[in-house]
Design a protein around this motif. Sequence first.
Motif, PDB file in Angstrom:
ATOM      1  N   ALA A  79      33.798  37.489  43.317  1.00  0.00           N
ATOM      2  CA  ALA A  79      34.763  37.212  42.258  1.00  0.00           C
ATOM      3  C   ALA A  79      34.324  36.006  41.424  1.00  0.00           C
ATOM      4  CB  ALA A  79      36.145  36.964  42.856  1.00  0.00           C
ATOM      5  N   LYS A  82      31.477  37.034  38.971  1.00  0.00           N
ATOM      6  CA  LYS A  82      31.979  37.779  37.811  1.00  0.00           C
ATOM      7  C   LYS A  82      32.686  36.845  36.826  1.00  0.00           C
ATOM      8  CE  LYS A  82      32.795  42.205  40.169  1.00  0.00           C
ATOM      9  NZ  LYS A  82      32.853  41.738  41.565  1.00  0.00           N
ATOM     10  N   LYS A  83      33.438  35.863  37.362  1.00  0.00           N
ATOM     11  CA  LYS A  83      34.154  34.922  36.487  1.00  0.00           C
ATOM     12  C   LYS A  83      33.159  34.074  35.693  1.00  0.00           C
ATOM     13  CE  LYS A  83      37.835  32.645  34.988  1.00  0.00           C
ATOM     14  NZ  LYS A  83      37.227  31.524  34.261  1.00  0.00           N
ATOM     15  N   HIS A 111      33.556  47.696  37.685  1.00  0.00           N
ATOM     16  CA  HIS A 111      34.411  46.663  38.277  1.00  0.00           C
ATOM     17  C   HIS A 111      34.628  45.506  37.302  1.00  0.00           C
ATOM     18  CE1 HIS A 111      34.584  48.647  42.095  1.00  0.00           C
ATOM     19  NE2 HIS A 111      33.281  48.548  42.316  1.00  0.00           N
ATOM     20  N   PHE A 112      33.561  45.097  36.647  1.00  0.00           N
ATOM     21  CA  PHE A 112      33.624  43.980  35.706  1.00  0.00           C
ATOM     22  C   PHE A 112      34.552  44.300  34.537  1.00  0.00           C
ATOM     23  CE2 PHE A 112      31.251  41.216  32.494  1.00  0.00           C
ATOM     24  CZ  PHE A 112      31.828  40.034  32.956  1.00  0.00           C
ATOM     25  N   ASP A 114      36.961  46.546  34.413  1.00  0.00           N
ATOM     26  CA  ASP A 114      38.353  46.680  34.861  1.00  0.00           C
ATOM     27  C   ASP A 114      39.006  45.318  35.104  1.00  0.00           C
ATOM     28  OD1 ASP A 114      38.345  49.424  34.739  1.00  0.00           O
ATOM     29  OD2 ASP A 114      37.859  49.709  36.861  1.00  0.00           O
ATOM     30  N   GLU A 115      38.258  44.406  35.721  1.00  0.00           N
ATOM     31  CA  GLU A 115      38.833  43.119  36.103  1.00  0.00           C
ATOM     32  C   GLU A 115      39.049  42.179  34.926  1.00  0.00           C
ATOM     33  OE1 GLU A 115      36.810  41.245  39.405  1.00  0.00           O
ATOM     34  OE2 GLU A 115      36.433  43.199  40.338  1.00  0.00           O
ATOM     35  N   PHE A 116      38.156  42.244  33.930  1.00  0.00           N
ATOM     36  CA  PHE A 116      38.232  41.269  32.843  1.00  0.00           C
ATOM     37  C   PHE A 116      38.530  41.898  31.485  1.00  0.00           C
ATOM     38  CE2 PHE A 116      35.882  39.168  36.176  1.00  0.00           C
ATOM     39  CZ  PHE A 116      36.432  37.890  36.174  1.00  0.00           C
ATOM     40  N   ASN A 285      34.119  51.448  29.441  1.00  0.00           N
ATOM     41  CA  ASN A 285      33.818  51.937  30.792  1.00  0.00           C
ATOM     42  C   ASN A 285      33.377  53.397  30.813  1.00  0.00           C
ATOM     43  OD1 ASN A 285      34.334  49.432  31.807  1.00  0.00           O
ATOM     44  ND2 ASN A 285      35.854  50.102  33.297  1.00  0.00           N
TER      45      ASN A 285
END
Length: 323
Positions: A79, A82-83, A111-112, A114-116, A285
Amino acid sequence: MKSIGVFTSGGDAPGMNACLRAVVRAAIYHGVEVYGIRRGYNGMINGDIFKMKSSSVSGIIQTGGTLLKSARSEEFLTAEGKKKAFDQLQLHGIGGLVALGGNGTFTGAAHFGDEFGIPIVGAPCTIDNDLYGTDYTIGYDTAVNTALDAIDKIRDTADSHDRVFFIEVMGRDSGYIAVPCAIGGGAEVVMIPESQLTLPSIINSLEEGWKRSKTSSIVIIAEGEVEGGATKVAAKVREALPYLDVRVTIIGHVQRGGAPTAQDRMLASRLGIACVKALLAGKRNVMAGIINDELVYTPFAETISRKKSISSDFVEMMDILSV
């Protein structure tokens, strides 16, 4: 979207540079700034990011490898990693990404994204041609032709010395390189992960050929074949049929390098432009691909999870042509 970033990740493939060139020039054509990110997700985390111009990609369409270089990143799996990557993109004002790579690259991108919430579009760059959502991946045609050229040369020496050659080509999980090499190279047998051809059947096939006074043979093996690759298979055949002069050749990473074929340059250029257009149209995506000569976009989740199978027609062709 005023600016985008582009990076290459995972194993290199001939045509990556051609695709990069298309992305950069398509972005500039549409009035969008474009930033190159060196060494994949690792470079994204470390801020190895620079603004690209049209001249940045001059003279690279015919070159193998990747101008932006590639690297794997354990830190990006966390995490915190990625941040850091997202903060670097924000720092450079990058509003969307084009990812050039394969399954691992798109898994990270999914994943990147979706998360950000950052839009990402991928171009399929892998010699294995194993990605669902496109008939052909960038680099595949070049890799097959490189391997086939080597197989043709090995056939000459096999015939001259009455030898059986076991030739290993790349394809950890897929027989997409092995099958056209076997058909195009006139091989007697092909072993791929999908078919799970048994060792006894191979031994029987070679033995039957010997009885028919066939003095040389070519066996093509994908590196991910369940029996364990060319070296192990050849050792077992040598033990079972000691009268055969058995040799092994592993073509290896030469399949990744070299100038891309015309087909790969065209595919790379088409998909590079398609990625930029997709970002500007609000897509995210997804992977750009070509199916039946039509441009399609497949969600990362689908191209990662769904299996791309070998055509049964190809398997039947091998059975017919190896008689």
